[in-house]
Design a protein around this motif. Structure first.
Motif, PDB file in Angstrom:
ATOM      1  N   VAL A  69       0.829  -1.205   0.000  1.00 29.34           N
ATOM      2  CA  VAL A  69       0.000   0.000   0.000  1.00 29.34           C
ATOM      3  C   VAL A  69       0.863   1.254   0.000  1.00 29.34           C
ATOM      4  N   GLU A  70       1.992   1.207   0.703  1.00 33.63           N
ATOM      5  CA  GLU A  70       2.902   2.353   0.691  1.00 33.63           C
ATOM      6  C   GLU A  70       3.401   2.632  -0.726  1.00 33.63           C
ATOM      7  N   ALA A  71       3.724   1.563  -1.455  1.00 31.73           N
ATOM      8  CA  ALA A  71       4.174   1.730  -2.836  1.00 31.73           C
ATOM      9  C   ALA A  71       3.049   2.273  -3.717  1.00 31.73           C
ATOM     10  N   ALA A  72       1.839   1.761  -3.513  1.00 31.34           N
ATOM     11  CA  ALA A  72       0.691   2.247  -4.289  1.00 31.34           C
ATOM     12  C   ALA A  72       0.425   3.716  -4.001  1.00 31.34           C
ATOM     13  N   GLN A  73       0.514   4.097  -2.735  1.00 32.17           N
ATOM     14  CA  GLN A  73       0.299   5.498  -2.365  1.00 32.17           C
ATOM     15  C   GLN A  73       1.326   6.402  -3.039  1.00 32.17           C
TER      16      GLN A  73
END
Length: 383
Positions: free
Chosen positions: A296-300
């Motif tokens: 999710v951090e990468a997606a954000q």
């Protein structure tokens, strides 16, 4: 990591949206899902809140804000509460860019005030039975007859189609050519009260159950020539112009839902005990949540970068496709893992993770399937 895309105005807006959801949406959302859409007056409440007019220029009654970041805030707050705003996303994120870019001055004056207030909800009708993502295969026709077009055909999977007051219908105004299947398409802004305009089945979906999706049909519908959007025959060009923003909107929604799923799972595993211990104490739980948080951090990061690019007018179709592909795939993996952490309760609809799970599946399909996204990316790579 410290996030830099928002300022104090965005955070004040976030507080307003969060309070609105808590007061006007969350307590009645189950009723909306049973009905298949919000009550019609909900859109007037959104109009009073000012969210429909954020990106509309001030001369038409809007706030004149050009940034997409306010839409990012709304997406994050809806996901945080596991709710949606019905046809809001189509109205603002899909239809409005067409109006701002291609509507005439007369059309903007006629349509935008009611668009902002919620008195006129709009949708867009591209997909047809049998065509799917192949927009060049559109068979709906609009024949010129004096100062009107005569519209005939059918559309399906039209989000917001049940309650819409005006629909942007993509139709063929002249035949395609052997050299260019995409030629001859135009966009008509059709009044849904027109004779011959019919809302067919309200489609029952496995997810997004508070967002109405319908079949539409047109039988000799007379559409005034002044309701043609832009120029005749340039419809495909117009559609591709907005697809990058549409796909970014889907990516934003997907990332937001994945982030919300982690929060729901964290709360559940801290409260639930197994063998006398909180589920959160087991190594498997910790490792699963660590995997999810990293994705999710990468997606954000990708979402934030693409939103900045959109605001700067630099978001390319390929970059939007990458963002949609990555974020929707992350969404599917993360929500599935977070549901698994809920055990049997994850399959029960009273838990928000179940709603996120069913709502997520369509994001890899609409706005162009993820297979289409891969084709766009590969073409950009020149392979």
């Amino acid at each position: 990591m410290r996030r830099t895309v928002f300022n104090k105005d965005h955070e004040a807006f976030r507080t307003m949206i969060r309070d609105f959801i808590a007061a006007e949406v969350a307590p009645v959302y189950d009723e909306w899902e049973k009905a298949g859409h919000p009550p019609r007056d909900f859109y007037n409440k959104l109009g009073e809140l000012g969210v429909f007019g954020i990106q509309v220029p001030e001369e038409y009654g809007g706030a004149g804000e050009t940034s997409f970041k306010y839409q990012l805030v709304i997406s994050e707050e809806c996901a945080r509460a596991a709710v949606g705003f019905g046809g809001y996303g189509v109205h603002v994120n899909l239809v409005l860019p067409y109006l701002l870019k291609y509507a005439s001055e007369d059309q903007k004056k006629r349509w935008l005030p009611d668009f902002i207030s919620g008195d006129m909800m709009m949708a867009i009708a591209m997909t047809e039975p049998g065509t799917g993502s192949d927009l060049a295969g559109i068979q709906t026709t609009a024949r010129r007859d004096g100062d009107h077009y005569i519209l005939n055909g059918a559309k399906t999977f039209i989000t917001g189609g049940v309650l819409a007051d005006r629909v942007l219908v993509v139709a063929r105004t002249s035949p395609a050519t052997p050299e260019n299947r995409r030629a001859g398409l135009s966009i008509l802004a059709v009044d849904t009260k027109s004779e011959g305009y019919t809302v067919g089945r309200k489609l029952e979906k496995i997810g997004l159950r508070a967002s109405d999706t319908a079949e539409l049909s047109f039988t000799d519908v007379r559409v005034p020539v002044e309701d043609l959007l832009g120029e005749e025959g340039r419809g495909f060009e117009y559609l591709t112009h907005n697809l990058a923003e549409e796909r970014l909107g889907i990516a934003v929604s997907s990332y937001s839902s994945a982030a919300a799923a982690i929060e729901f799972a964290k709360r559940y595993v801290q409260e639930r005990t197994v063998f006398g211990k909180p589920v959160s104490s087991f190594q498997n739980t910790k490792f699963v949540l660590a995997e999810c948080a990293t994705e999710v951090e990468a997606a954000q990061a990708l979402v934030d970068r693409c939103v900045e690019a959109l605001d700067a007018g630099e978001l390319t179709p390929a970059d939007a496709a990458k963002c949609k592909l990555f974020c929707t795939e992350v969404e599917g993996r993360v929500i599935d893992k977070c549901l698994q952490l809920h055990g049997g309760y994850g399959y029960i609809l009273e838990y928000p993770i179940a709603r996120l799970y069913t709502d997520a599946r369509v994001t890899r399909i609409y706005g162009g399937t993820n297979e289409v996204m891969k084709t766009i990316i590969a073409k950009d790579l020149r392979v």
